[in-house]
Write an enzyme that holds these catalytic residues in place. Structure first.
Site, PDB file in Angstrom:
ATOM      1  N   ASP A   1       0.947  -1.228   0.050  1.00  0.00           N
ATOM      2  CA  ASP A   1       0.099   0.078   0.071  1.00  0.00           C
ATOM      3  C   ASP A   1       0.829   1.315  -0.179  1.00  0.00           C
ATOM      4  O   ASP A   1       2.149   1.194   0.114  1.00  0.00           O
ATOM      5  CB  ASP A   1      -0.957  -0.170   1.205  1.00  0.00           C
ATOM      6  CG  ASP A   1      -2.241   0.664   0.988  1.00  0.00           C
ATOM      7  OD1 ASP A   1      -2.532   1.573   0.005  1.00  0.00           O
ATOM      8  OD2 ASP A   1      -3.272   0.265   1.504  1.00  0.00           O
TER       9      ASP A   1
ATOM     10  N   ASP B   1      -9.726   3.278  -3.601  1.00  0.00           N
ATOM     11  CA  ASP B   1     -10.483   2.268  -3.167  1.00  0.00           C
ATOM     12  C   ASP B   1     -12.000   2.015  -3.627  1.00  0.00           C
ATOM     13  O   ASP B   1     -12.709   3.141  -3.768  1.00  0.00           O
ATOM     14  CB  ASP B   1     -10.622   2.158  -1.494  1.00  0.00           C
ATOM     15  CG  ASP B   1      -9.416   1.799  -1.129  1.00  0.00           C
ATOM     16  OD1 ASP B   1      -8.511   1.753  -1.850  1.00  0.00           O
ATOM     17  OD2 ASP B   1      -9.433   1.483   0.206  1.00  0.00           O
TER      18      ASP B   1
END
Ligand SMILES: *[C@@H]1O[C@H](CO)[C@@H](O)[C@H](O)[C@H]1NC(C)=O
Ligand SMILES: *[C@@H]1O[C@H](CO)[C@@H](O)[C@H](O)[C@H]1NC(C)=O
Length: 421
Positions: free
Chosen positions: A156, A213
């Site tokens: 990430d 996301d």
């Protein structure tokens, strides 16, 4: 990971990407993995940080008992929140409350089931939820992951210095993974950060996120789709566009879930299930198990599909399939309900001579719809798709060379408009 406010990939990123369009695939990351898009499971979409080893083990069992593993969903990845909040003697360790047996034992359990083990870290000082990140610890963390039997790393991009070039941070972990000698699929979460140049992107990861996301709703799904349209030429064996994990079985109506899954399959997105497999309903499970759509995703030609045509809320997507066929999705985005619409794909949009006869097969129903010439038209309900395989009766050798980005100027403009939106 929960960063709903992050802007989608900016147009600037696309310009960087397009500048590198003539790069050969030999420049791609060479770890031998993800020759077709990765398939598997991660608990984030259903559980967020509420994960533990019992859940992961039950999910391993469910991947087997549902038949999903047999279909190719073999990577079982823990997402964020598996670690202790602080390093112990400089090493990341499994959370003592939620993963009391440790990560090696979890990896062993997963491997004993014939599955592959995925883990999560971050290219900054902390993960998005405040667990340790790997920057400065790439070597130690890669070695630990390898010693636990990790096969997959989702990496990430939270808690990073925005001035720090992304290429360097992501390349550092690529090199550390490589140095372990264990092939570890490298899935980069590269949204919301300074754009990688196209060349760097291809060389660094097996997949990269194209969007912020996803969330279990129609608008979020469309945002992820629209931010991936126009990028098909950058995908290929070993390196894929990632519009984020699946929300099938998490939220959305059934037609919306059908659309989501079919489109992700055709874009050659990684198919990472995010539902609670202990409780998933039969309809959602049926979508994830649509074997002819999985076959489109995993087709050996390895060419990502893309938007071919758009008029208002009506869209046509296409991808070449080995042997000269095309996967085609007729997609009705129309809101409000309940306007069913006729959508047509013309052979010339697929690189076929108009007079050629082709068999059209419904990929969800798994049945032939008939033989068509010149075009195929279906009536598609709002928020639904008609997903078909079109197989010409005579396959000319050049049919396999057709690419979805070889399309008319008009449709290219449409794609550009969507990307800017
Ligand atoms: C490491 O990189 C080299 C050079 O690209 C490649 O040949 C090798 O297969 C890689 N090894 C692993 C374990 O990824
Ligand atoms: C593990 O996590 C799941 C999902 O959040 C939860 O339902 C379950 O109660 C947890 N089990 C343990 C033993 O903590």
């Amino acid at each position: 990971m929960g960063q709903a406010g992050v802007r989608p990939v900016p147009l600037l990123a696309l310009k960087f990407l397009i500048a590198a369009a003539c790069l050969g695939s030999s420049a791609a990351l060479n770890n031998g993995l993800a020759l077709t898009p990765q398939m598997g499971y991660a608990p984030w979409n259903a559980f967020g940080v509420n994960v533990n080893e019992t859940l992961i083990k039950e999910t391993a069992d469910r991947l087997i008992s549902t038949g999903l593993a047999e279909l190719g969903y073999t990577y079982l990845a823990v997402d964020d929140a598996w670690a202790e909040k602080e390093r112990v003697d400089g090493r990341m360790v499994g959370n003592k409350q939620t993963f009391p047996s440790g990560m090696k034992a979890l990896g062993d359990y997963i491997h004993d089931k014939g599955l592959l083990f995925g883990i999560y870290s971050d290219a900054g000082t902390h993960t998005c939820d405040g667990y340790p990140g790997s920057i400065g610890f790439e070597k130690e963390d890669a070695e630990d992951f390898a010693s636990w039997g990790v096969d997959y790393l989702k990496y990430d991009n939270c808690y990073c210095n925005p001035e720090d070039p992304v290429e360097g941070r992501y390349a550092a972990m690529r090199d550390a993974l490589n140095a372990t000698g264990r092939p570890i699929l490298y899935a980069m979460v590269s949204r919301g950060m300074r754009p990688l140049s196209g060349a760097a992107l291809l060389q660094v990861g097996n997949s990269w996120r194209t969007t912020a996301d996803i969330a279990p709703n129609w608008d979020a799904m469309l945002r992820c789709l629209d931010n991936t349209v126009g990028l098909s030429r950058f995908a290929g064996p070993g390196h894929w566009n990632d519009p984020d994990m699946l929300e099938v079985g998490v939220g959305m109506s059934l037609p919306e879930q059908r659309s989501h899954f079919a489109l992700w399959a055709l874009l050659k997105a990684p198919l990472i299930i995010g539902a609670d497999l202990r409780r998933i309903d039969d309809e959602a499970l049926g979508i994830l198990k649509a074997r002819e759509l999985v076959a489109v995703n995993q087709d050996g030609l390895g060419v990502a599909g893309d938007l071919l045509w758009k008029e208002g809320p009506l869209e046509v997507y296409g991808a070449p399939i080995s042997g000269g066929a095309r996967a085609v999705i007729l997609f009705n985005r129309h809101t409000p309900f309940p306007l069913a619409s006729k959508i047509t794909v013309n052979w010339h949009q697929l690189g076929y001579p108009a007079e050629f006869k082709a068999t059209v097969r419904d990929l969800y129903a798994e049945k032939d719809l008939g033989v068509y010439q010149e075009h195929f038209t279906a009536t598609v309900d709002p928020h639904d798709v008609c997903a078909v395989l079109i197989t010409p009766h005579i396959a000319l050798p050049y049919f396999d060379k057709w690419r979805p980005w070889h399309r008319s100027t008009a449709s290219t403009e449409n794609a550009a408009n969507i990307e800017i939106a």
